[in-house]
Design an enzyme around this catalytic site. Structure first.
Site, PDB file in Angstrom:
ATOM      1  N   PRO A  84       0.806  -1.339   0.036  1.00 46.65           N
ATOM      2  CA  PRO A  84      -0.148  -0.001  -0.013  1.00 46.65           C
ATOM      3  C   PRO A  84       0.898   1.278  -0.229  1.00 46.65           C
ATOM      4  O   PRO A  84       1.842   1.247   0.666  1.00 46.65           O
ATOM      5  CB  PRO A  84      -0.777   0.010   1.308  1.00 46.65           C
ATOM      6  CG  PRO A  84       0.025  -0.910   2.094  1.00 46.65           C
ATOM      7  CD  PRO A  84       0.694  -1.655   1.369  1.00 46.65           C
ATOM      8  N   GLU A  85       0.513   2.257  -0.634  1.00 48.40           N
ATOM      9  CA  GLU A  85       1.241   3.594  -0.665  1.00 48.40           C
ATOM     10  C   GLU A  85       0.427   4.476   0.358  1.00 48.40           C
ATOM     11  O   GLU A  85      -0.404   4.144   1.010  1.00 48.40           O
ATOM     12  CB  GLU A  85       1.269   4.195  -2.079  1.00 48.40           C
ATOM     13  CG  GLU A  85       2.097   3.079  -3.131  1.00 48.40           C
ATOM     14  CD  GLU A  85       2.443   3.802  -4.339  1.00 48.40           C
ATOM     15  OE1 GLU A  85       2.535   4.826  -4.324  1.00 48.40           O
ATOM     16  OE2 GLU A  85       2.563   2.963  -5.303  1.00 48.40           O
ATOM     17  N   HIS A 102      -7.554 -15.870   8.765  1.00 48.02           N
ATOM     18  CA  HIS A 102      -6.605 -14.882   8.701  1.00 48.02           C
ATOM     19  C   HIS A 102      -6.597 -13.630   9.526  1.00 48.02           C
ATOM     20  O   HIS A 102      -5.693 -12.695   9.508  1.00 48.02           O
ATOM     21  CB  HIS A 102      -6.270 -14.414   7.080  1.00 48.02           C
ATOM     22  CG  HIS A 102      -6.033 -15.404   6.267  1.00 48.02           C
ATOM     23  ND1 HIS A 102      -4.966 -16.228   6.364  1.00 48.02           N
ATOM     24  CD2 HIS A 102      -6.511 -15.706   5.187  1.00 48.02           C
ATOM     25  CE1 HIS A 102      -5.031 -17.104   5.235  1.00 48.02           C
ATOM     26  NE2 HIS A 102      -6.028 -16.708   4.675  1.00 48.02           N
ATOM     27  N   ARG A 123      -1.033 -13.067   3.946  1.00 46.28           N
ATOM     28  CA  ARG A 123       0.442 -13.191   3.405  1.00 46.28           C
ATOM     29  C   ARG A 123       1.401 -13.244   4.804  1.00 46.28           C
ATOM     30  O   ARG A 123       2.391 -13.653   4.676  1.00 46.28           O
ATOM     31  CB  ARG A 123       1.002 -12.322   2.149  1.00 46.28           C
ATOM     32  CG  ARG A 123       0.026 -12.908   1.172  1.00 46.28           C
ATOM     33  CD  ARG A 123       0.881 -12.102  -0.105  1.00 46.28           C
ATOM     34  NE  ARG A 123      -0.004 -12.129  -1.263  1.00 46.28           N
ATOM     35  CZ  ARG A 123       0.307 -12.093  -2.458  1.00 46.28           C
ATOM     36  NH1 ARG A 123       1.429 -11.354  -2.833  1.00 46.28           N
ATOM     37  NH2 ARG A 123      -0.466 -11.864  -3.529  1.00 46.28           N
TER      38      ARG A 123
END
Length: 296
Positions: free
Chosen positions: A2-3, A104, A126
């Site tokens: 993410p930016e 998750h 992840r």
């Protein structure tokens, strides 16, 4: 990853539910994410009130009582979601909620609020994200923050500042803007977009934007404003929903529909009267999209 606009969107979405709440319980469903979770994490956080949420570059900061701050990085697939009792009237709308696959769900903040209890759930398929805990007064010593440049929307960023960093340097413009020591939080997507807006080539040497006396040329002033504008526009649009970062409800993260150059290889340049075509080149292992016809 993410930016900055995505992380800022997350911060703004979480703030109404988290700020002012008390951490009644911190539930850790595994001992680690990308790195081990902080030692005695739950014991140090529980019982403390959340004073505010802030951001530094691409990091989310949760400021607690007693000079403590939780530092959170979303990695490649990390996200937060808010769960409250049915009918609870919480202020604000949360942005960038993504995975709801409970297997998750790794970290759960159980919060006490006057209106209703709330759960803030960190989900990360992840597990490339991470959390740290340290004194707020010592944040400047955190390794990832020590050498960070100014924020793109902050008061320090100016054409004069960039001129001081670019003078006598032969580095390509794209690489210099991605250097977090120059500007904090700028990523690949928004650098491509800012360069297109300012009609500057990503392969141009940064020193060519500075006069022999070390002053910014008009092109550098335009670039500075383009950086501010593209980041502000992306935040307003809720960021860009790409790959892992597409949100579950599809209602936010629309800046990708405004891309002028990023991921538009082979398509016509959208600059008025240009007539060129967007190309893709690789710089330092990253894809760069630009129009060589109008970006000089």
């Amino acid at each position: 990853m993410p930016e900055l606009p995505e992380v800022e969107t997350v911060r703004r979405g979480l703030a109404p539910a988290m700020e002012g709440a008390k951490v009644q319980r911190l539930e850790l469903r595994r001992p680690d994410l990308r790195f081990p979770l902080p030692r005695d994490f739950a014991a140090r956080v529980e019982g403390r009130r959340i004073l505010g949420l802030s951001r530094r570059a691409k990091y989310l900061l949760v400021d607690l009582e007693d000079d403590l701050t939780v530092i959170a990085h979303l990695g490649m697939s990390g996200s937060f979601r808010i769960e409250a009792p049915e009918g609870a009237n919480l202020p604000g709308v949360f942005h960038h909620e993504r995975s709801k696959d409970e297997k998750h769900d790794h970290v759960v903040f159980h919060l006490e609020r006057p209106e209703a209890p709330v759960r803030i759930i960190y989900n990360d398929p992840r597990r490339f994200g991470f959390m740290e805990l340290m004194a707020r007064s010592e944040l400047d010593t955190y390794p990832a923050f020590r050498d960070l440049g100014p924020e793109p929307l902050g008061n320090i960023l100016s054409a004069d500042y960039l001129a001081s960093r670019f003078a006598d340097r032969s580095q390509p413009l794209k690489g210099a803007l991605l250097d977090q020591k120059v500007i904090a939080g700028l990523g690949n997507i928004y650098v491509c977009e800012a360069l297109w807006r300012s009609h500057l080539s990503p392969i141009r040497k940064v020193s060519t934007l500075v006069t022999p006396k070390g002053k910014p040329k008009a092109e550098l002033s335009l670039l500075t404003q383009s950086i501010r504008d593209v980041i502000a526009d992306a935040i307003e649009a809720g960021g860009s929903s790409l790959r892992d970062h597409i949100q579950a409800d599809g209602t936010l993260g629309y800046f990708q529909h405004s891309f002028r150059t990023y991921d538009r290889e082979g398509e016509p340049c959208l600059s008025d009267g240009c007539g060129g075509t967007v190309e893709r080149i690789v710089q330092s292992g990253r894809s760069t999209f630009y129009c060589r016809h109008c970006q000089k």
